[in-house]
Design a protein around this motif. Structure first.
Motif, PDB file in Angstrom:
ATOM      1  N   GLN A 173       0.832  -1.209   0.000  1.00  0.00           N
ATOM      2  CA  GLN A 173       0.000   0.000   0.000  1.00  0.00           C
ATOM      3  C   GLN A 173       0.865   1.258   0.000  1.00  0.00           C
ATOM      4  N   TYR A 174       1.982   1.211   0.714  1.00  0.00           N
ATOM      5  CA  TYR A 174       2.889   2.359   0.737  1.00  0.00           C
ATOM      6  C   TYR A 174       3.455   2.592  -0.668  1.00  0.00           C
ATOM      7  N   CYS A 175       3.966   1.515  -1.278  1.00  0.00           N
ATOM      8  CA  CYS A 175       4.579   1.644  -2.606  1.00  0.00           C
ATOM      9  C   CYS A 175       3.593   2.174  -3.640  1.00  0.00           C
ATOM     10  N   LYS A 176       2.395   1.583  -3.670  1.00  0.00           N
ATOM     11  CA  LYS A 176       1.401   1.984  -4.684  1.00  0.00           C
ATOM     12  C   LYS A 176       0.940   3.427  -4.483  1.00  0.00           C
ATOM     13  N   SER A 177       0.655   3.793  -3.234  1.00  0.00           N
ATOM     14  CA  SER A 177       0.155   5.153  -2.976  1.00  0.00           C
ATOM     15  C   SER A 177       1.232   6.191  -3.265  1.00  0.00           C
ATOM     16  N   ARG A 178       2.457   5.928  -2.811  1.00  0.00           N
ATOM     17  CA  ARG A 178       3.528   6.912  -3.051  1.00  0.00           C
ATOM     18  C   ARG A 178       3.880   7.004  -4.526  1.00  0.00           C
ATOM     19  N   SER A 179       3.758   5.891  -5.233  1.00  0.00           N
ATOM     20  CA  SER A 179       4.049   5.905  -6.672  1.00  0.00           C
ATOM     21  C   SER A 179       3.037   6.764  -7.427  1.00  0.00           C
ATOM     22  N   MET A 180       1.814   6.887  -6.850  1.00  0.00           N
ATOM     23  CA  MET A 180       0.777   7.705  -7.481  1.00  0.00           C
ATOM     24  C   MET A 180       0.685   9.093  -6.857  1.00  0.00           C
ATOM     25  N   GLY A 181       1.613   9.398  -5.936  1.00  0.00           N
ATOM     26  CA  GLY A 181       1.652  10.725  -5.346  1.00  0.00           C
ATOM     27  C   GLY A 181       0.552  10.979  -4.335  1.00  0.00           C
ATOM     28  N   THR A 182       0.114   9.953  -3.639  1.00  0.00           N
ATOM     29  CA  THR A 182      -0.960  10.124  -2.662  1.00  0.00           C
ATOM     30  C   THR A 182      -0.648   9.314  -1.406  1.00  0.00           C
ATOM     31  N   TYR A 183      -1.662   9.075  -0.578  1.00  0.00           N
ATOM     32  CA  TYR A 183      -1.500   8.311   0.658  1.00  0.00           C
ATOM     33  C   TYR A 183      -2.400   7.086   0.620  1.00  0.00           C
ATOM     34  N   SER A 184      -2.119   6.105   1.481  1.00  0.00           N
ATOM     35  CA  SER A 184      -2.902   4.864   1.494  1.00  0.00           C
ATOM     36  C   SER A 184      -4.154   4.982   2.352  1.00  0.00           C
ATOM     37  N   TYR A 185      -4.157   5.937   3.287  1.00  0.00           N
ATOM     38  CA  TYR A 185      -5.264   6.143   4.245  1.00  0.00           C
ATOM     39  C   TYR A 185      -5.477   4.928   5.141  1.00  0.00           C
ATOM     40  N   GLY A 186      -4.486   4.055   5.211  1.00  0.00           N
ATOM     41  CA  GLY A 186      -4.519   2.950   6.163  1.00  0.00           C
ATOM     42  C   GLY A 186      -3.918   3.402   7.485  1.00  0.00           C
ATOM     43  N   TRP A 187      -3.637   2.435   8.364  1.00  0.00           N
ATOM     44  CA  TRP A 187      -3.139   2.735   9.707  1.00  0.00           C
ATOM     45  C   TRP A 187      -1.815   2.028   9.941  1.00  0.00           C
ATOM     46  N   VAL A 188      -0.880   2.736  10.570  1.00  0.00           N
ATOM     47  CA  VAL A 188       0.459   2.198  10.806  1.00  0.00           C
ATOM     48  C   VAL A 188       0.874   2.498  12.245  1.00  0.00           C
ATOM     49  N   VAL A 189       1.641   1.597  12.842  1.00  0.00           N
ATOM     50  CA  VAL A 189       1.993   1.760  14.252  1.00  0.00           C
ATOM     51  C   VAL A 189       2.943   2.935  14.468  1.00  0.00           C
ATOM     52  N   ASP A 190       2.726   3.627  15.595  1.00  0.00           N
ATOM     53  CA  ASP A 190       3.609   4.709  16.033  1.00  0.00           C
ATOM     54  C   ASP A 190       4.065   4.334  17.440  1.00  0.00           C
ATOM     55  N   TYR A 191       5.214   3.636  17.518  1.00  0.00           N
ATOM     56  CA  TYR A 191       5.680   3.131  18.809  1.00  0.00           C
ATOM     57  C   TYR A 191       6.000   4.260  19.785  1.00  0.00           C
ATOM     58  N   ALA A 192       6.415   5.400  19.274  1.00  0.00           N
ATOM     59  CA  ALA A 192       6.804   6.502  20.155  1.00  0.00           C
ATOM     60  C   ALA A 192       5.632   6.976  21.005  1.00  0.00           C
ATOM     61  N   SER A 193       4.427   7.025  20.416  1.00  0.00           N
ATOM     62  CA  SER A 193       3.250   7.500  21.153  1.00  0.00           C
ATOM     63  C   SER A 193       2.330   6.367  21.581  1.00  0.00           C
ATOM     64  N   LEU A 194       2.759   5.107  21.358  1.00  0.00           N
ATOM     65  CA  LEU A 194       1.973   3.920  21.746  1.00  0.00           C
ATOM     66  C   LEU A 194       0.553   3.975  21.192  1.00  0.00           C
ATOM     67  N   ARG A 195       0.458   4.269  19.903  1.00  0.00           N
ATOM     68  CA  ARG A 195      -0.836   4.289  19.228  1.00  0.00           C
ATOM     69  C   ARG A 195      -0.605   3.967  17.762  1.00  0.00           C
ATOM     70  N   CYS A 196      -1.654   3.980  16.976  1.00  0.00           N
ATOM     71  CA  CYS A 196      -1.543   3.828  15.523  1.00  0.00           C
ATOM     72  C   CYS A 196      -1.958   5.133  14.864  1.00  0.00           C
ATOM     73  N   ALA A 197      -1.226   5.525  13.861  1.00  0.00           N
ATOM     74  CA  ALA A 197      -1.517   6.771  13.145  1.00  0.00           C
ATOM     75  C   ALA A 197      -2.013   6.443  11.748  1.00  0.00           C
ATOM     76  N   GLN A 198      -2.788   7.375  11.185  1.00  0.00           N
ATOM     77  CA  GLN A 198      -3.317   7.149   9.839  1.00  0.00           C
ATOM     78  C   GLN A 198      -2.341   7.678   8.800  1.00  0.00           C
ATOM     79  N   ASP A 199      -2.166   6.903   7.742  1.00  0.00           N
ATOM     80  CA  ASP A 199      -1.273   7.292   6.652  1.00  0.00           C
ATOM     81  C   ASP A 199      -2.015   8.239   5.721  1.00  0.00           C
ATOM     82  N   CYS A 200      -2.010   9.505   6.070  1.00  0.00           N
ATOM     83  CA  CYS A 200      -2.667  10.537   5.252  1.00  0.00           C
ATOM     84  C   CYS A 200      -1.913  11.844   5.439  1.00  0.00           C
TER      85      CYS A 200
END
Length: 371
Positions: A173-200
């Protein structure tokens, strides 16, 4: 002649049994007891195995009557100028055509190899940009994601194919979205804040984040991400979808007041228990389904409904109405209401004899017989 191959110890090669007037590799073979082989390679392997360039010398190169191509890795092409490394002979890297040489040694840049190592014009196909974890299109520079491919690079017909094969270690999803110049709008872990952030776009604010770890898995929802990456963090989902930044309202059940509130004074366990929801309607329906209207009215009694409710102390059913008539009383919340005495007796007073419940609810007797 047999046109097979026979050893020639004097020249440390194998010669072909054919008319010597034809020139090399034909030879005047007259040793009738010497075994004749089907090919120069078989002959060399059997009779001169220590002679690494036997096959090369046997098929005419000793006499300079054949052209051989070798790979020039520095120039990314195949050449026939004779300046090959000595090891290329024993390694079998010398072949009779440029096409075979390019196909064997530069299959990912065949056209470049055939063009003497010079770049080919844009193909509109896709190639992997390993520095960014995305795929670019081989085209004239200008449009987004467009760059002329540097040789030698493998080209692919689509972004999907390029991401799947050439960028296999990058999340698809990262490769495809970045290749098209956009975001995946999925969710990815953010260990620093102990939560998941949205890829947007991070400019949109939380929960969007500037996600740049191309190999990190992207999930379809915050819950999937939290369950997989931070299962020990009970408030991960709650913090992930924006609550960490205070931009969402959440309702929780206040059992004492028989309503749902959004003042933030919930018990800590309610987060991990999934009791915080985005609407009062959902909260009341889930936690006070038997007194939904009372819950929606902030726990205050609702006016008489003329429905029936169970009076467990007397074993009968009363009507929810203004006090006055016999069997009439305003229902105390939270109480389940029923449309008829029969329904109330059958469901809410199931341990009471039906005739007793119905008759007493109507202020009379059953006129049946009891022991």
């Amino acid at each position: 002649y047999s046109y097979g191959w026979v050893v020639d110890y004097a020249s440390l090669r194998c010669a072909q049994d054919c008319d010597p007037l034809l020139g090399a590799p034909c030879s005047a073979h007259e040793s009738e007891s010497e075994r004749i082989f089907a090919s120069a390679k078989e002959c060399c392997d059997e009779k001169l195995p220590w002679q690494s360039d036997c096959v090369y010398n046997s098929d005419g190169n000793l006499h300079g009557n054949q052209t051989r191509y070798y790979p020039s890795y520095k120039e990314e092409t195949c050449k026939d100028d004779g300046n090959h490394e000595p090891h290329m002979i024993s390694s079998g890297l010398l072949v009779s055509s440029k096409e075979d040489c390019c196909e064997s040694n530069f299959f990912w840049a065949y056209e470049v190899c055939m063009n003497d190592g010079n770049p080919i014009g844009p193909t509109d196909l896709y190639f992997a940009d390993f520095m960014s974890g995305k795929c670019l299109q081989d085209c004239h520079t200008g449009p987004f994601g467009c760059a002329q491919v540097p040789p030698p690079i493998v080209l692919y017909e689509s972004i999907d194919a390029c991401c799947e094969i050439a960028q296999s270690w990058v999340d698809p999803q990262y490769c495809k979205s970045r290749s098209m110049g956009t975001y995946s709008y999925g969710w990815v872990v953010d260990y620093a804040s102990l939560r998941c952030a949205q890829d947007c776009d991070p400019l949109l604010g939380a929960p969007c984040s500037a996600h740049e770890s191309e190999s990190e898995r992207i999930f379809a929802s915050a819950k999937e991400c939290c369950d997989e990456k931070l299962p020990w963090q009970s408030d991960c989902v709650y913090n992930s979808d924006g609550n960490l930044h205070g931009n969402q309202t959440r309702y929780y059940p206040s059992y004492k007041e028989e309503t749902c509130k959004d003042d933030g004074n919930h018990e800590p366990h309610m987060i991990s228990s999934g009791l915080l929801v985005s609407s009062k309607e959902d909260c009341c329906e889930s936690n006070f389904f038997w007194a939904y209207e009372v819950c929606m009215n902030d726990g205050n009694p609702i006016g008489p409904t003329d429905l029936y409710f169970a009076d467990f102390m007397s074993g009968k059913c009363l009507q929810d109405c203004h006090t006055g008539p016999f069997g009439c009383a305003q229902v105390p919340p939270p109480i389940v209401l029923y449309e008829s005495i029969d329904a109330c007796c059958e469901i809410a007073q199931s341990w009471v004899d039906p005739q007793y419940c119905k008759s007493r609810s109507m202020g009379t007797y059953s006129y049946g017989w009891v022991v």
